[in-house]
Design a protein around this motif. Structure first.
Motif, mmCIF file in Angstrom:
data_model
loop_
_atom_site.group_PDB
_atom_site.id
_atom_site.type_symbol
_atom_site.label_atom_id
_atom_site.label_comp_id
_atom_site.label_asym_id
_atom_site.label_seq_id
_atom_site.Cartn_x
_atom_site.Cartn_y
_atom_site.Cartn_z
ATOM 1 N N LEU A 193 -8.718 -28.404 23.515
ATOM 2 C CA LEU A 193 -9.306 -28.287 24.860
ATOM 3 C C LEU A 193 -10.771 -27.938 24.679
ATOM 4 N N GLY A 194 -11.638 -28.851 25.124
ATOM 5 C CA GLY A 194 -13.046 -28.717 24.737
ATOM 6 C C GLY A 194 -13.996 -28.548 25.901
ATOM 7 N N GLY A 195 -15.170 -29.144 25.739
ATOM 8 C CA GLY A 195 -16.216 -29.002 26.754
ATOM 9 C C GLY A 195 -17.317 -28.065 26.298
ATOM 10 N N SER A 255 -9.139 -34.689 21.714
ATOM 11 C CA SER A 255 -9.999 -33.733 22.388
ATOM 12 C C SER A 255 -9.927 -33.991 23.890
ATOM 13 N N SER A 256 -9.770 -32.922 24.659
ATOM 14 C CA SER A 256 -9.623 -33.065 26.099
ATOM 15 C C SER A 256 -10.817 -32.461 26.823
ATOM 16 N N LEU A 257 -11.379 -33.245 27.759
ATOM 17 C CA LEU A 257 -12.514 -32.771 28.559
ATOM 18 C C LEU A 257 -12.125 -32.807 30.028
ATOM 19 N N GLY A 267 -14.062 -33.543 32.540
ATOM 20 C CA GLY A 267 -14.680 -34.665 33.242
ATOM 21 C C GLY A 267 -15.731 -34.224 34.252
ATOM 22 N N ARG A 268 -16.270 -33.014 34.075
ATOM 23 C CA ARG A 268 -17.271 -32.492 35.029
ATOM 24 C C ARG A 268 -18.663 -33.071 34.785
ATOM 25 N N VAL A 269 -18.973 -33.399 33.525
ATOM 26 C CA VAL A 269 -20.336 -33.823 33.166
ATOM 27 C C VAL A 269 -20.385 -35.348 33.176
ATOM 28 N N GLY A 279 -8.146 -33.441 34.347
ATOM 29 C CA GLY A 279 -7.154 -32.362 34.342
ATOM 30 C C GLY A 279 -5.749 -32.877 34.030
ATOM 31 N N PHE A 280 -4.863 -31.932 33.736
ATOM 32 C CA PHE A 280 -3.473 -32.276 33.393
ATOM 33 C C PHE A 280 -2.554 -32.125 34.604
ATOM 34 N N GLY A 281 -3.068 -31.499 35.672
ATOM 35 C CA GLY A 281 -2.216 -31.207 36.822
ATOM 36 C C GLY A 281 -1.537 -29.854 36.646
ATOM 37 N N GLY A 282 -2.330 -28.853 36.279
ATOM 38 C CA GLY A 282 -1.805 -27.487 36.172
ATOM 39 C C GLY A 282 -1.012 -27.255 34.897
ATOM 40 N N ALA A 283 -0.417 -26.043 34.818
ATOM 41 C CA ALA A 283 0.309 -25.657 33.603
ATOM 42 C C ALA A 283 1.527 -26.561 33.379
ATOM 43 N N THR A 287 -12.416 -23.979 25.026
ATOM 44 C CA THR A 287 -13.167 -24.122 26.274
ATOM 45 C C THR A 287 -14.147 -22.963 26.412
ATOM 46 N N HIS A 288 -15.001 -23.087 27.400
ATOM 47 C CA HIS A 288 -16.050 -22.088 27.631
ATOM 48 C C HIS A 288 -15.430 -20.735 28.010
ATOM 49 N N PRO A 289 -16.081 -19.632 27.616
ATOM 50 C CA PRO A 289 -15.527 -18.300 27.947
ATOM 51 C C PRO A 289 -15.294 -18.101 29.449
ATOM 52 N N PHE A 290 -16.005 -18.872 30.293
ATOM 53 C CA PHE A 290 -15.830 -18.696 31.739
ATOM 54 C C PHE A 290 -14.887 -19.733 32.346
ATOM 55 N N ALA A 291 -14.303 -20.583 31.530
ATOM 56 C CA ALA A 291 -13.327 -21.556 32.046
ATOM 57 C C ALA A 291 -11.942 -20.890 32.022
ATOM 58 N N ALA A 292 -11.768 -19.906 32.893
ATOM 59 C CA ALA A 292 -10.588 -19.031 32.805
ATOM 60 C C ALA A 292 -9.294 -19.730 33.217
ATOM 61 N N GLN A 293 -9.405 -20.675 34.135
ATOM 62 C CA GLN A 293 -8.165 -21.283 34.647
ATOM 63 C C GLN A 293 -7.476 -22.154 33.598
ATOM 64 N N ILE A 294 -8.258 -22.983 32.892
ATOM 65 C CA ILE A 294 -7.636 -23.855 31.901
ATOM 66 C C ILE A 294 -7.025 -23.006 30.771
ATOM 67 N N THR A 295 -7.681 -21.902 30.435
ATOM 68 C CA THR A 295 -7.135 -21.023 29.385
ATOM 69 C C THR A 295 -5.800 -20.428 29.840
ATOM 70 N N SER A 300 -27.569 -14.533 34.364
ATOM 71 C CA SER A 300 -26.874 -15.298 33.321
ATOM 72 C C SER A 300 -25.413 -14.880 33.255
ATOM 73 N N LYS A 301 -24.585 -15.795 32.747
ATOM 74 C CA LYS A 301 -23.213 -15.418 32.402
ATOM 75 C C LYS A 301 -23.219 -15.002 30.936
ATOM 76 N N ASP A 302 -22.278 -14.187 30.544
ATOM 77 C CA ASP A 302 -22.180 -13.778 29.133
ATOM 78 C C ASP A 302 -21.513 -14.909 28.346
HETATM 79 P P1 NAP Z 1 -11.596 -24.067 34.765
HETATM 80 O O1 NAP Z 1 -12.025 -23.531 36.082
HETATM 81 O O2 NAP Z 1 -10.992 -23.135 33.803
HETATM 82 O O3 NAP Z 1 -10.550 -25.256 34.961
HETATM 83 C C1 NAP Z 1 -10.350 -25.920 36.192
HETATM 84 C C2 NAP Z 1 -9.445 -27.107 35.949
HETATM 85 O O4 NAP Z 1 -10.156 -28.129 35.260
HETATM 86 C C3 NAP Z 1 -8.254 -26.812 35.065
HETATM 87 O O5 NAP Z 1 -7.193 -26.223 35.781
HETATM 88 C C4 NAP Z 1 -7.937 -28.185 34.533
HETATM 89 O O6 NAP Z 1 -7.312 -28.990 35.528
HETATM 90 C C5 NAP Z 1 -9.303 -28.786 34.344
HETATM 91 N N1 NAP Z 1 -9.841 -28.577 32.982
HETATM 92 C C6 NAP Z 1 -10.707 -27.628 32.564
HETATM 93 N N2 NAP Z 1 -11.023 -27.798 31.278
HETATM 94 C C7 NAP Z 1 -10.335 -28.871 30.859
HETATM 95 C C8 NAP Z 1 -10.266 -29.568 29.634
HETATM 96 N N3 NAP Z 1 -10.964 -29.169 28.551
HETATM 97 N N4 NAP Z 1 -9.454 -30.658 29.566
HETATM 98 C C9 NAP Z 1 -8.748 -31.068 30.667
HETATM 99 N N5 NAP Z 1 -8.790 -30.454 31.853
HETATM 100 C C10 NAP Z 1 -9.589 -29.383 31.952
HETATM 101 O O7 NAP Z 1 -12.796 -24.817 34.066
HETATM 102 P P2 NAP Z 1 -14.353 -24.923 34.476
HETATM 103 O O8 NAP Z 1 -14.960 -23.565 34.424
HETATM 104 O O9 NAP Z 1 -14.459 -25.761 35.714
HETATM 105 O O10 NAP Z 1 -14.899 -25.751 33.229
HETATM 106 C C11 NAP Z 1 -14.560 -27.111 33.067
HETATM 107 C C12 NAP Z 1 -14.893 -27.546 31.665
HETATM 108 O O11 NAP Z 1 -16.288 -27.373 31.415
HETATM 109 C C13 NAP Z 1 -14.159 -26.731 30.601
HETATM 110 O O12 NAP Z 1 -13.543 -27.633 29.727
HETATM 111 C C14 NAP Z 1 -15.226 -25.898 29.903
HETATM 112 O O13 NAP Z 1 -15.031 -25.799 28.527
HETATM 113 C C15 NAP Z 1 -16.503 -26.651 30.229
HETATM 114 N N6 NAP Z 1 -17.619 -25.723 30.483
HETATM 115 C C16 NAP Z 1 -17.473 -24.739 31.400
HETATM 116 C C17 NAP Z 1 -18.516 -23.857 31.614
HETATM 117 C C18 NAP Z 1 -18.378 -22.715 32.585
HETATM 118 O O14 NAP Z 1 -19.328 -21.938 32.685
HETATM 119 N N7 NAP Z 1 -17.255 -22.563 33.282
HETATM 120 C C19 NAP Z 1 -19.711 -24.004 30.882
HETATM 121 C C20 NAP Z 1 -19.827 -25.036 29.950
HETATM 122 C C21 NAP Z 1 -18.765 -25.893 29.761
HETATM 123 P P3 NAP Z 1 -5.714 -29.120 35.654
HETATM 124 O O15 NAP Z 1 -5.250 -27.834 36.257
HETATM 125 O O16 NAP Z 1 -5.550 -30.301 36.530
HETATM 126 O O17 NAP Z 1 -5.185 -29.346 34.272
#
Ligand code: NAP
Length: 241
Positions: free
Chosen positions: A6-8, A28-30, A32-34, A48-52, A71-79, A193-195
Motif C-alpha cells: 500500500l503506497g503513495g 503496489s496499490s495507489l 488514485g488521488r494524484v 480504493g478496495f471498497g473498505g476493509a 502509506t503516509h503517516p496521515f493516511a489513517a483510514q487505509i491503515t 505543517s503535518k508531522d
Molecule cells: P486515507 O484517508 O487513509 O484513505 C481513504 C481511502 O482511500 C481508503 O479507505 C481507501 O479506499 C483509499 N486508499 C488510500 N490509500 C490507498 C492505497 N494506497 N491503495 C488503495 N486505496 C487507497 O488516505 P488519504 O489520506 O486520502 O491518502 C491517500 C493516499 O495518498 C495514500 O495512499 C497515502 O499514502 C497518500 N498520501 C497521503 C498523504 C496525506 O497527508 N494523507 C500525503 C502524501 C501521500 P477504500 O476504503 O475504498 O479501500
C-alpha cells in the motif's frame, strides 16, 4: 512471496524496488488521488478496495502472502482498513513509516495541535501563513480572516481555495536554500505543517527556526494497536526475509 504494497509515498516506491530485488512478487496499490503519480517499477493497481471488507476479499482472491502498509503517516483510514482486512484474511501486515519530526531541534517549542481545526484556530489574525498541509486539507483553513495565506501543494488538480490566497504548485524534495528564500520573499511569520517526517520536506523546519517563524505542527494520528512498524525500507526487507 506475493506482496501487496500500500503506497503513495516516496518510501513505498523505494521499497517496491528493494522488495523486487529481494525476489518478491510485488503489487503496489495507489489511491488514485494524484493526477500524474510517480509509479514504482512493478505491477500497479489504482483506486480504493471498497473498505476493509473489499480489501479482505482482494487479499484472498489475489492469494496475497504479506501486506506492507507504506502509506503516509496521515493516511489513517487505509491503515485501519488494512489491519482489519489482514485480521479477517489471516494475512500478516507490517508498516513502514518514516520517523516523526518530534525529535528535531526546536520541536519542543513548536505549537503542537491535534488536528487541522485546532491548527486553524491557532493562527493569529495578523500572521502571514504558509500552509504545507496537503491540498485535501486546505478547506479547514478557508475561514482564516482576510490575511496573507500561501498554500503549497503538489498538485493543482480540482483545487478550490479562497480568491485572495496564493497557491504554489511544487513537489519536494526542497532544499534549505529554497525554503529560506520562500519564507523570506513572502515574509512568512507562521508555518503550518503535518508531522509527515522524513527528509524530503524537512528543510522548511530549519528555515523557519532560523527566521523565528512560528511552527504549528499537527501531530500524527494514532496507529491501530499491535501494528508492527519499521522506519526504513532496508529494515522492512530484512524483516520479511
Ligand atoms: P486515507 O484517508 O487513509 O484513505 C481513504 C481511502 O482511500 C481508503 O479507505 C481507501 O479506499 C483509499 N486508499 C488510500 N490509500 C490507498 C492505497 N494506497 N491503495 C488503495 N486505496 C487507497 O488516505 P488519504 O489520506 O486520502 O491518502 C491517500 C493516499 O495518498 C495514500 O495512499 C497515502 O499514502 C497518500 N498520501 C497521503 C498523504 C496525506 O497527508 N494523507 C500525503 C502524501 C501521500 P477504500 O476504503 O475504498 O479501500
Amino acid at each position: 512471496m506475493r506482496v501487496l504494497l500500500l503506497g503513495g509515498t516516496t518510501e513505498a516506491r523505494e521499497l517496491a524496488h528493494q522488495l523486487i530485488a529481494a525476489g518478491h512478487d510485488v503489487t503496489s496499490s495507489l489511491a488514485g488521488r494524484v493526477s500524474a503519480p510517480r509509479l514504482p517499477d512493478c505491477t500497479v493497481r489504482i483506486g480504493g478496495f471498497g473498505g476493509a471488507d473489499g480489501l479482505a476479499s482482494y487479499l484472498a482472491t489475489e492469494r496475497i502472502d504479506q501486506v506492507v502498509d507504506a502509506t503516509h503517516p496521515f493516511a489513517a483510514q487505509i491503515t485501519r482498513h488494512a489491519v482489519q482486512a489482514c485480521e479477517r484474511a489471516g494475512v500478516p501486515i507490517v508498516r513502514l513509516s518514516r520517523p516523526s519530526w518530534d525529535n528535531r531541534d526546536g520541536a519542543a517549542s513548536w505549537t503542537w495541535v491535534a488536528d487541522h481545526t485546532e491548527a486553524a484556530a491557532t493562527v493569529r489574525p495578523d500572521a502571514r501563513v504558509l500552509l504545507t498541509v496537503g491540498r485535501l486539507e486546505l478547506a479547514h483553513y478557508a475561514s482564516l480572516p482576510n490575511q496573507t495565506v500561501i498554500a503549497r501543494v503538489a498538485d493543482l488538480a480540482d483545487l478550490r481555495v479562497p480568491e485572495h490566497w496564493e497557491v504554489i504548485e511544487s513537489r519536494g524534495p526542497f532544499s534549505l536554500t529554497h525554503e529560506r528564500e520562500l519564507l523570506a520573499s513572502h515574509r512568512i511569520t507562521t508555518l503550518v505543517s503535518k508531522d509527515a517526517g522524513g527528509d524530503a520536506t524537512s528543510a522548511k523546519l530549519d528555515a523557519a527556526r532560523e527566521r523565528g517563524v512560528q511552527i504549528v505542527m499537527i501531530a500524527r494520528p494514532a496507529l491501530p494497536a499491535g501494528l508492527i512498524q519499521v522506519s526504513t525500507p532496508e529494515e522492512l526487507v530484512r524483516r520479511l526475509a
